[in-house]
Design a protein around this motif. Structure first.
Motif, PDB file in Angstrom:
ATOM      1  N   ASP A 198     101.677  73.750  73.193  1.00 16.46           N
ATOM      2  CA  ASP A 198     100.626  74.565  72.587  1.00 16.46           C
ATOM      3  C   ASP A 198     100.066  75.579  73.573  1.00 16.46           C
ATOM      4  O   ASP A 198      98.986  76.137  73.352  1.00 16.46           O
ATOM      5  CB  ASP A 198      99.487  73.669  72.076  1.00 16.46           C
ATOM      6  CG  ASP A 198      99.893  72.851  70.869  1.00 16.46           C
ATOM      7  OD1 ASP A 198     100.772  73.316  70.127  1.00 16.46           O
ATOM      8  OD2 ASP A 198      99.347  71.746  70.675  1.00 16.46           O
ATOM      9  N   GLU A 253      85.737  78.122  67.503  1.00 19.62           N
ATOM     10  CA  GLU A 253      87.180  78.239  67.429  1.00 19.62           C
ATOM     11  C   GLU A 253      87.606  79.554  68.066  1.00 19.62           C
ATOM     12  O   GLU A 253      87.020  80.593  67.822  1.00 19.62           O
ATOM     13  CB  GLU A 253      87.652  78.206  65.971  1.00 19.62           C
ATOM     14  CG  GLU A 253      87.608  76.816  65.352  1.00 19.62           C
ATOM     15  CD  GLU A 253      88.368  76.765  64.038  1.00 19.62           C
ATOM     16  OE1 GLU A 253      88.779  77.850  63.566  1.00 19.62           O
ATOM     17  OE2 GLU A 253      88.558  75.679  63.507  1.00 19.62           O
ATOM     18  N   THR A 299      91.446  80.332  77.494  1.00 17.78           N
ATOM     19  CA  THR A 299      92.204  81.552  77.728  1.00 17.78           C
ATOM     20  C   THR A 299      91.687  82.230  78.985  1.00 17.78           C
ATOM     21  O   THR A 299      90.474  82.342  79.181  1.00 17.78           O
ATOM     22  CB  THR A 299      92.078  82.528  76.541  1.00 17.78           C
ATOM     23  OG1 THR A 299      92.518  81.897  75.347  1.00 17.78           O
ATOM     24  CG2 THR A 299      92.913  83.776  76.772  1.00 17.78           C
ATOM     25  N   SER A 343      97.035  80.958  77.927  1.00 10.44           N
ATOM     26  CA  SER A 343      96.314  80.209  76.900  1.00 10.44           C
ATOM     27  C   SER A 343      96.717  78.747  76.978  1.00 10.44           C
ATOM     28  O   SER A 343      97.913  78.418  77.042  1.00 10.44           O
ATOM     29  CB  SER A 343      96.627  80.765  75.511  1.00 10.44           C
ATOM     30  OG  SER A 343      96.030  79.980  74.505  1.00 10.44           O
ATOM     31  N   LYS A 374      99.671  87.611  65.815  1.00 12.33           N
ATOM     32  CA  LYS A 374      99.138  86.586  66.688  1.00 12.33           C
ATOM     33  C   LYS A 374      98.803  87.194  68.046  1.00 12.33           C
ATOM     34  O   LYS A 374      99.478  88.109  68.520  1.00 12.33           O
ATOM     35  CB  LYS A 374     100.142  85.450  66.858  1.00 12.33           C
ATOM     36  CG  LYS A 374     100.377  84.626  65.602  1.00 12.33           C
ATOM     37  CD  LYS A 374     101.356  83.491  65.871  1.00 12.33           C
ATOM     38  CE  LYS A 374     101.568  82.650  64.617  1.00 12.33           C
ATOM     39  NZ  LYS A 374     102.513  81.543  64.850  1.00 12.33           N
ATOM     40  N   GLU A 402      92.878  83.869  66.997  1.00 16.91           N
ATOM     41  CA  GLU A 402      94.286  83.966  67.340  1.00 16.91           C
ATOM     42  C   GLU A 402      94.931  85.251  66.828  1.00 16.91           C
ATOM     43  O   GLU A 402      96.026  85.578  67.220  1.00 16.91           O
ATOM     44  CB  GLU A 402      95.060  82.771  66.758  1.00 16.91           C
ATOM     45  CG  GLU A 402      94.662  81.430  67.330  1.00 16.91           C
ATOM     46  CD  GLU A 402      95.532  80.334  66.771  1.00 16.91           C
ATOM     47  OE1 GLU A 402      95.173  79.775  65.722  1.00 16.91           O
ATOM     48  OE2 GLU A 402      96.577  80.048  67.363  1.00 16.91           O
ATOM     49  N   LYS A 449      95.064  76.480  72.817  1.00 13.50           N
ATOM     50  CA  LYS A 449      94.153  77.258  71.976  1.00 13.50           C
ATOM     51  C   LYS A 449      92.680  76.937  72.235  1.00 13.50           C
ATOM     52  O   LYS A 449      91.816  77.259  71.417  1.00 13.50           O
ATOM     53  CB  LYS A 449      94.476  77.049  70.491  1.00 13.50           C
ATOM     54  CG  LYS A 449      95.869  77.499  70.099  1.00 13.50           C
ATOM     55  CD  LYS A 449      96.126  77.301  68.618  1.00 13.50           C
ATOM     56  CE  LYS A 449      97.529  77.745  68.256  1.00 13.50           C
ATOM     57  NZ  LYS A 449      97.828  77.571  66.815  1.00 13.50           N
ATOM     58  N   LYS A 450      92.413  76.333  73.376  1.00 14.19           N
ATOM     59  CA  LYS A 450      91.038  75.989  73.734  1.00 14.19           C
ATOM     60  C   LYS A 450      90.566  76.706  74.991  1.00 14.19           C
ATOM     61  O   LYS A 450      89.373  76.708  75.284  1.00 14.19           O
ATOM     62  CB  LYS A 450      90.894  74.475  73.924  1.00 14.19           C
ATOM     63  CG  LYS A 450      91.064  73.676  72.635  1.00 14.19           C
ATOM     64  CD  LYS A 450      90.823  72.202  72.878  1.00 14.19           C
ATOM     65  CE  LYS A 450      90.957  71.418  71.571  1.00 14.19           C
ATOM     66  NZ  LYS A 450      89.906  71.784  70.598  1.00 14.19           N
TER      67      LYS A 450
END
Length: 646
Positions: free
Chosen positions: A422, A33, A476, A470, A47, A36, A473-474
């Motif tokens: 997202d 994961e 960056t 980003s 964040k 963040e 969120k998978k």
């Protein structure tokens, strides 16, 4: 133990997973994961998209997959960070080079406390004292950060958080590994390295506790690259204890104490064998207090450290002793959900004693009553986060030093984040100033005649600009440009070896690129970074590579098995050859160290819910290279280990 026994043990440990693998095992923690939340640039949990910096976080999972490695080895995989000596003999001196800077321009913090050693020339903390097994996570904040973290935070702040206690009444963790410690020429696979950790911790009612003991022993590799040189042993142990009390949800405190010590055999010099020993010890104790109230909290941390470096069993018998007391008291208050403020005061007191002479009789040549100073710094920092994407981080600090005039440093760090679904894209910029006060050694050394009480603090200005993207969120990607200018850069006269301030400003710039992504339902993780440092601008670019590349590919083979390949590449670097110094100016001859690339392999398997095993092969291609001219590096090496937790 020969290679047949070593690899037989490795295959037995990993092969047994086939038997246990018939049993379904649930792994509680989801892997891969992306983090963040970051804290280092504001002291708030914000964040990542609200931060005006690109902060690198080394997670608990990554540290678990680095068992048996040194803290320096883990850190040098970070963009912009090159720790010279991290793949040499375990006791090798470490050069921490961040964005073209040196050790004294990096601040190391452990659990919110700045750690240092005033008896060293750079006043820096010795990373060899730390153990990876006792660390929970690391954040690296690059750029000038003196506003929040004081003197020395000119190129980076390394924030280290140690492992916390379990919420269970009693919990325990045991880790152990064995491995080789051999050069490129010696590939016999004898077991010469042992790393262990035992920890018991828990929470009983309002009381929490943690105790841990770690040790490492390495032998088999000579520090100097010399014909027939004897191996140089390195042994280390770490003892840590913490006792806390949670009065209620608004008030808590804990006390801590630790003893970190290592002994290291070392050689006479580049290509010269020798029979010397170096002992280093840190005894540190302190406390943490936090009181929360609506929209805010007040925190106090303090620490006292006694450090000793003993070279009485060497060609230059001496003993270095120093004491450091630090505190940081600050109030955090949030106005709504948009304005985060920190107002505080940070202080430290340091002294330094040096004894030299023969191994039997040492005389005090520097007295702690003379070699001492204190610093008290009030500071303020404000973070504004808007609901339309604009963010601002700004602050200032007044440095009140017992030796120097007062000085103000400040930072301005705007950023803008555009969010779509997202995803987000963030543009950032910063203008930050920093200062570095001379170390006590640089000011007061009379034993080696390098001390100069007229030294002025080094001042620097850093400009940064960059962009971060980003995706869901998978994934960056970030690109950052930096430019740092330093005034009063502290160097030394090559003829007299006296410390002095450079007359010309020092300027360096460069680019850092980082990427990470998780694909195939998070089973495949890819991370990489590239660093360009414009070393042509540096007068002193010794051992700093112009280009650095780090890449790792990890794959979750199933719920129980993880494997990865990682690669590190560094271009040619300049170094000094003191054996061929100029007979008139005494300036060392310049040599060029070859470029090198290191490929590593790692595999771990969860045999039971609370028991896992792993194996690793480092420098698979047995790359032959030098980090420091005339000194060995580690060739192809293997290790196996286990982790038991309950």
């Amino acid at each position: 133990m020969n290679k047949r026994v070593f690899f037989g043990t490795a295959f037995l440990m990993l092969g047994s997973s086939i038997v246990f693998g018939q049993e379904e095992i649930q792994v509680d923690e989801k892997v891969n994961e992306l983090d963040e939340v970051v804290i280092s640039d504001s002291k708030f949990n914000l964040k990542r998209e609200q931060s005006g910096k690109v902060i690198t976080k080394i997670t608990t999972k990554e540290l678990e997959r680095s068992q048996g490695q040194s803290v320096a080895t883990v850190l040098t995989r970070t963009a912009g960070v090159f720790i010279n000596g991290s793949t040499s003999a375990p006791g090798q001196n470490l050069g921490v080079y961040v964005r073209g800077g040196r050790n004294r321009q990096v601040v190391v913090r452990i659990d919110g406390v700045t750690v240092s050693d005033p008896s060293t020339s750079a006043g820096d903390f010795d990373l060899r004292l730390l153990s990876v097994n006792q660390i929970q996570e690391i954040e690296i904040l690059k750029g000038a950060s003196s506003t929040l973290y004081g003197s020395g935070a000119a190129t980076a702040v390394i924030n280290i958080t140690t492992k916390s206690e379990s919420k269970k009444k009693i919990s325990a963790n045991f880790q152990s590994s064995i491995g080789t410690n051999q050069s490129q020429e010696d590939q016999d696979y004898d077991i010469n390295e042992f790393v262990n950790l035992a920890s018991i911790n828990g929470t009983v009612g309002k009381i929490s506790y943690l105790t841990s003991f770690g040790n490492q022993f390495s032998d088999g590799l000579s520090a100097a690259e010399a014909e027939g040189a004897e191996p140089d042993a390195f042994s280390k142990f770490n003892v840590y204890a913490k006792l806390g009390y949670q009065w209620d949800e608004n008030f808590k405190f804990h006390f801590f104490g630790n003893l970190d010590q290592y002994k290291n055999d070392f050689d006479t010099g580049a290509g010269l064998d020798g029979d010397n020993q170096f002992d280093s010890q840190q005894l540190r104790a302190g406390s943490f207090w936090e009181a929360k109230y609506p929209n805010g909290s007040f925190t106090v941390t303090n620490s006292y450290a006694s450090l000793e470096r003993d070279l009485t069993r060497s060609s230059f018998p001496s003993k270095y002793q120093s004491d450091v007391f630090t505190f940081d008291a600050y109030n955090k208050y949030t106005f709504g959900d948009m304005l985060y403020t920190v107002v505080g005061a940070n202080g430290s007191y340091s002294d330094f004693t040096l004894l030299t002479g023969s191994s039997n009789v040492l005389e005090e040549v520097i007295n702690s009553d003379d070699a001492e100073f204190d610093i008290i710094d009030p500071y303020i920092n404000v973070v504004y986060t808007s609901d339309f994407g604009f963010n601002m981080n700004a602050g200032a600090r007044l440095n009140i030093h017992s030796v120097y005039d007062n000085q103000i440093v400040y930072n301005v760090n705007p950023s803008y984040t555009y969010t779509f679904g997202d995803n987000y894209i963030k543009g950032l910029a910063s203008y930050s100033t920093a200062y570095i006060t001379p170390s006590l050694f640089q000011l007061f050394d009379t034993a080696f005649f390098s001390g100069n009480p007229d030294l002025e603090p080094e001042e620097s200005t850093t400009i940064e600009g960059g962009v971060e993207l980003s995706h869901e969120k998978k994934a960056t990607v970030s690109v950052v440009y930096f430019n740092r200018t330093s005034e009063n850069f502290i160097t030394f006269d090559p003829n007299t070896f006296v410390n002095l301030n450079a007359t010309n400003d020092i300027e360096v710039d460069g680019v850092e690129v980082e990427l990470s992504t998780n694909v195939l339902e998070d089973k495949l993780s890819i991370k990489g970074n590239y660093t360009y440092t414009n070393i042509d601008k540096l007068d002193d670019n010794i051992r700093i590579p112009e280009h650095m590349i780090n890449m790792s590919v990890g794959y979750q083979l199933g719920e129980k098995t993880y494997t990865s390949l990682s690669y590190q590449y560094n271009t040619e670097r300049a170094d000094n050859d003191f054996a061929n110094a100029d007979p008139i100016t005494f300036e060392p001859a310049q040599v060029t160290l070859d470029e090198f690339g290191i490929l590593d392999f790692y595999i771990s398997h969860q045999l039971l819910k609370n028991f896992s095993v792993y194996a690793a092969m480092n420098n698979i291609t047995n790359e032959d290279y030098q980090e420091i001219f005339g000194f060995n590096t580690r060739g192809r090496n293997a290790r196996i280990g286990f982790n038991l937790a309950f």
